[in-house]
Enzyme design. Structure first.
Site, PDB file in Angstrom:
ATOM      1  N   ASP A 143       0.859  -1.187   0.000  1.00 42.71           N
ATOM      2  CA  ASP A 143       0.000   0.000   0.000  1.00 42.71           C
ATOM      3  C   ASP A 143       0.889   1.230   0.000  1.00 42.71           C
ATOM      4  O   ASP A 143       1.563   1.528   0.992  1.00 42.71           O
ATOM      5  CB  ASP A 143      -0.891  -0.048   1.251  1.00 42.71           C
ATOM      6  CG  ASP A 143      -1.824   1.156   1.383  1.00 42.71           C
ATOM      7  OD1 ASP A 143      -1.601   2.179   0.713  1.00 42.71           O
ATOM      8  OD2 ASP A 143      -2.766   1.077   2.189  1.00 42.71           O
ATOM      9  N   VAL A 144       0.907   1.963  -1.121  1.00 47.94           N
ATOM     10  CA  VAL A 144       1.718   3.179  -1.234  1.00 47.94           C
ATOM     11  C   VAL A 144       0.807   4.356  -1.539  1.00 47.94           C
ATOM     12  O   VAL A 144       0.100   4.379  -2.542  1.00 47.94           O
ATOM     13  CB  VAL A 144       2.816   3.040  -2.315  1.00 47.94           C
ATOM     14  CG1 VAL A 144       3.992   2.237  -1.792  1.00 47.94           C
ATOM     15  CG2 VAL A 144       2.284   2.415  -3.593  1.00 47.94           C
ATOM     16  N   GLU A 145       0.838   5.327  -0.662  1.00 45.87           N
ATOM     17  CA  GLU A 145       0.036   6.545  -0.817  1.00 45.87           C
ATOM     18  C   GLU A 145       0.645   7.630   0.052  1.00 45.87           C
ATOM     19  O   GLU A 145       1.376   7.346   0.996  1.00 45.87           O
ATOM     20  CB  GLU A 145      -1.421   6.288  -0.431  1.00 45.87           C
ATOM     21  CG  GLU A 145      -1.594   5.628   0.934  1.00 45.87           C
ATOM     22  CD  GLU A 145      -3.025   5.193   1.202  1.00 45.87           C
ATOM     23  OE1 GLU A 145      -3.906   6.066   1.187  1.00 45.87           O
ATOM     24  OE2 GLU A 145      -3.243   3.989   1.445  1.00 45.87           O
ATOM     25  N   TRP A 146       0.376   8.873  -0.274  1.00 42.09           N
ATOM     26  CA  TRP A 146       0.821   9.968   0.595  1.00 42.09           C
ATOM     27  C   TRP A 146      -0.083   9.998   1.816  1.00 42.09           C
ATOM     28  O   TRP A 146      -1.307  10.018   1.687  1.00 42.09           O
ATOM     29  CB  TRP A 146       0.753  11.308  -0.125  1.00 42.09           C
ATOM     30  CG  TRP A 146       1.660  11.476  -1.304  1.00 42.09           C
ATOM     31  CD1 TRP A 146       1.314  11.967  -2.526  1.00 42.09           C
ATOM     32  CD2 TRP A 146       3.060  11.209  -1.375  1.00 42.09           C
ATOM     33  NE1 TRP A 146       2.401  11.999  -3.364  1.00 42.09           N
ATOM     34  CE2 TRP A 146       3.487  11.552  -2.682  1.00 42.09           C
ATOM     35  CE3 TRP A 146       4.005  10.705  -0.473  1.00 42.09           C
ATOM     36  CZ2 TRP A 146       4.822  11.407  -3.103  1.00 42.09           C
ATOM     37  CZ3 TRP A 146       5.324  10.556  -0.888  1.00 42.09           C
ATOM     38  CH2 TRP A 146       5.720  10.903  -2.177  1.00 42.09           C
ATOM     39  N   ASN A 147       0.522   9.984   2.991  1.00 44.05           N
ATOM     40  CA  ASN A 147      -0.255  10.001   4.232  1.00 44.05           C
ATOM     41  C   ASN A 147      -0.352  11.442   4.727  1.00 44.05           C
ATOM     42  O   ASN A 147       0.507  11.922   5.466  1.00 44.05           O
ATOM     43  CB  ASN A 147       0.412   9.103   5.281  1.00 44.05           C
ATOM     44  CG  ASN A 147      -0.441   8.930   6.526  1.00 44.05           C
ATOM     45  OD1 ASN A 147      -1.511   9.524   6.633  1.00 44.05           O
ATOM     46  ND2 ASN A 147       0.028   8.131   7.464  1.00 44.05           N
TER      47      ASN A 147
END
Length: 260
Positions: A143-147
């Site tokens: 899971d890769v996303e800007w947090n």
């Protein structure tokens, strides 16, 4: 029709024994409505999630106690379960969830939430230490996303670094578990880092207001997260719901191949 071809190509690669006729549009056009609901359904037009036969969910500790047999009876076909985050967090529900999902006969897979203030090797070590091979029915998910809400890590590396770190993590995971990871991402992260990259990986994309074709130009996807406001019998509160790109027949074949 272009959106369907983009959606199904990665699944077709995985199922080399199937011909393209297995993905005929009419096989997914006429289907029954899911046996669960959405508190805030969006109008996706003709390319709506209900064209797809196979729906599933993703869960973490925030979903609380889950009645897994009831979830399966509702028509849920698979579940992605949060396992780890960064180099030092394990979801406290992970062990319970995967064991009970397995007991209920639900295909399942763990996912890792990537933390850009730790190295790929630190996170791969942590994942391997805490995720047993027996918990991995389907391929694992990165899971890769800007947090945007993170209080501990606001670091946003450049796209080249992002892709390099992702590849290192995924190579480690694939070597250990023998399954090529699926990549989950959101539209802004994909736009900033992933356009044109990782074409030989399955993608699971988030698109809750528009069809993926409209916001992920040229991206082939295998899974589509279409809502975060789903109502699933057996789960209290709102739940993410996803669809698989192929037909029910394709799904059975893919699960059989992926679970080896």
């Amino acid at each position: 029709m272009r959106w369907l071809l983009h959606a199904l190509l990665p699944v077709m690669i995985a199922l080399s024994g199937c011909t393209s006729t297995s993905y005929d549009f009419m096989e997914t056009a006429s289907i029954k409505q899911p046996r669960f609901q959405d508190k805030d359904p969006q109008d996706f037009g003709t390319n709506n999630p209900q064209r797809h036969k196979v729906h599933g969910i993703d869960v973490s500790k925030w979903n609380g106690d889950v009645d897994w047999p009831r979830v399966r009876q509702s028509g849920v076909s698979f579940v992605f379960i949060k396992a780890t985050e960064g180099k030092d967090i394990v979801d406290p529900k992970f062990d319970e969830y995967w064991r009970r999902a397995r007991a209920a006969g639900l295909p399942h897979a763990p996912y890792h939430f990537y933390y850009f203030c730790s190295s790929a090797d630190e996170q791969a070590d942590w994942f391997i230490r805490n995720v047993p091979k027996e918990s991995m029915h389907l391929p694992p998910v990165l899971d890769v996303e800007w947090n945007h809400t993170s209080k501990t890590c606001q670091y946003r590396p450049n796209a080249e670094t992002v892709r390099s770190e992702m590849k290192r993590f995924m190579d480690r995971i694939e070597a250990y578990y023998g399954k090529r990871p699926i990549i989950y991402t959101s539209v802004d992260f994909h736009r900033d880092n992933l356009q044109g990259a990782f074409q030989d990986y399955h993608f699971w994309v988030r698109a809750v207001a528009q069809h993926p074709e409209e916001i992920y130009p040229e991206r082939r996807w295998a899974f589509w997260q279409y809502t975060s406001t789903g109502v699933i019998p057996g789960i209290k509160g709102e739940t993410d719901i996803n669809v698989f790109a192929g037909t029910e027949k394709n799904w059975r074949k893919w699960v059989a191949a992926a679970s080896r």
